[in-house]
Design an enzyme around this catalytic site. Structure first.
Site, mmCIF file in Angstrom:
data_model
loop_
_atom_site.group_PDB
_atom_site.id
_atom_site.type_symbol
_atom_site.label_atom_id
_atom_site.label_comp_id
_atom_site.label_asym_id
_atom_site.label_seq_id
_atom_site.Cartn_x
_atom_site.Cartn_y
_atom_site.Cartn_z
ATOM 1 N N HIS A 116 0.840 -1.198 0.000
ATOM 2 C CA HIS A 116 0.000 0.000 0.000
ATOM 3 C C HIS A 116 0.878 1.252 0.000
ATOM 4 O O HIS A 116 2.086 1.172 0.215
ATOM 5 C CB HIS A 116 -0.900 0.030 1.239
ATOM 6 N N ASP A 135 0.707 5.318 1.837
ATOM 7 C CA ASP A 135 0.039 5.966 2.965
ATOM 8 C C ASP A 135 -0.778 7.163 2.481
ATOM 9 O O ASP A 135 -0.326 7.947 1.637
ATOM 10 C CB ASP A 135 1.065 6.433 4.003
ATOM 11 N N HIS A 151 4.748 0.101 -0.033
ATOM 12 C CA HIS A 151 5.493 -0.669 0.961
ATOM 13 C C HIS A 151 4.570 -1.705 1.596
ATOM 14 O O HIS A 151 3.352 -1.661 1.421
ATOM 15 C CB HIS A 151 6.115 0.256 2.020
ATOM 16 N N ARG A 211 6.442 -8.843 16.007
ATOM 17 C CA ARG A 211 7.079 -7.563 15.684
ATOM 18 C C ARG A 211 6.183 -6.431 16.143
ATOM 19 O O ARG A 211 4.956 -6.517 16.034
ATOM 20 C CB ARG A 211 7.310 -7.465 14.168
#
Length: 336
Positions: A216, A218, A272, A282
């Site tokens: 996607h 941002d 990204h 994570r």
């Protein structure tokens, strides 16, 4: 039996996994490649901005250059202390370690705004659209009203106040490097219109068949990210995916769609994703530098590539596309 803190991915999305298995038998394999090379993002020492003269100008030039060529860079001496970053990590770990029922029912120790807790991808129609992650997505304006853990609220406020100042400074530098010394960002991107998102990516037994976060761009002006040492963030550079090497002292900055439109494609909003990890969880914290919904976005130069649009219109178009298609179209919808 101790109740799990992990969302029930396998149960809720069992049909997607079943369909994927059937598709794999027909060679329909869209897993993440294991041969993604790890790179270091451009590193910029913001301490040089305080030195004045050519050091300051050189630093500003590097910020603009990284935003043009990469759309991503990382910064040191960014003004956010190691103590705040570590406290932010510890407090969000505590929040995510609550049981799944406590998170979905907004346990009194959390007391986030209604609708803050998110997990998976409700609109997913196939496995490659599923995000193997959970998050607390909180408007900055709502943090001070949280009545739960004082430590969590205080830490979120400290982090968001500091990165808000950093985002505004970087936006002004990027505008100046285009020849526009403007109060646009100071006037329109207020703490009341920005967001803080705490992310957790649980261990994923079917990695690399699913993403922690699907590819996607941002939908903001700038994103400021602090991630742990696990890694998993990947971005597109020169037409191929690369993995970002973690650096616990640095903050990662990336250009969002609104800045690409405002700069008339000079600065790049780059695709990204986050890759799920089979064995290790994570954590990351992201700050989204956003305007109010009624803010109009238009190019800072003539002969604009994109038509004028409001942030509300942009967000609505993204939501409509995701609901209808399963993925975001973004800026191409607004090309003249």
């Amino acid at each position: 039996m101790e109740e799990s803190s992990d969302p029930p991915f396998m149960e809720l999305y069992k049909n997607l996994f079943h369909n994927h298995e059937q598709g794999s038998k027909n060679n329909d394999n869209y897993g993440v490649s294991d041969d993604v090379e790890e790179w270091e993002l451009p590193m910029i020492d913001l301490g040089r901005l305080d030195q004045g003269g050519w050091e300051r100008e050189d630093c500003k030039r590097e910020i603009a250059e990284a935003s043009r060529i990469w759309g991503f860079f990382q910064v040191l001496n960014h003004g956010v202390s190691c103590d705040i970053l570590e406290k932010m990590r510890c407090e969000q770990i505590k929040a995510f370690k609550k049981t799944f029922d406590e998170k979905t029912s907004n346990h009194r120790d959390l007391n986030f705004p209604v609708g803050s807790y998110r997990w998976g991808t409700p609109s997913a129609t196939c496995l490659k659209q599923l995000a193997w992650s959970e998050a607390f997505h909180v408007p900055l304006a709502d943090i001070s009203n949280m009545a739960g853990s004082t430590n969590l609220r205080t830490t979120m406020e400290q982090f968001s106040n500091t990165v808000s100042d950093l985002a505004e400074m970087l936006a002004e530098i990027l505008a100046e490097e285009l020849g526009h010394k403007s109060s646009f960002f100071k006037d329109n991107c207020l703490p009341s219109t920005c967001y803080l998102r705490m992310n957790r990516y649980p261990p994923c037994p079917v990695s690399p068949q699913v993403f922690g976060l699907m590819p996607h761009t941002d939908s903001d002006f700038l994103t400021i990210l602090h991630q742990d040492q696990i890694g998993g963030l990947q971005l597109v550079k020169d037409g191929k995916w690369i993995a970002v090497k973690p650096n616990k002292e640095a903050l990662i900055i990336n250009i969002g769609d609104l800045f690409q439109a405002w700069s008339n494609d000079v600065y790049k909003s780059v695709e990204h994703r986050v890759v799920a990890n089979r064995e290790t969880e994570r954590f990351s914290t992201a700050f989204f530098f956003c305007p109010s919904y009624d803010t109009m976005i238009q190019s800072c130069v003539e002969n604009s590539i994109y038509r004028r649009f409001s942030f509300k219109e942009f967000r609505q178009q993204v939501q409509d596309d995701v609901k209808r298609l399963g993925y975001k179209i973004g800026l191409p919808r607004f090309i003249l």
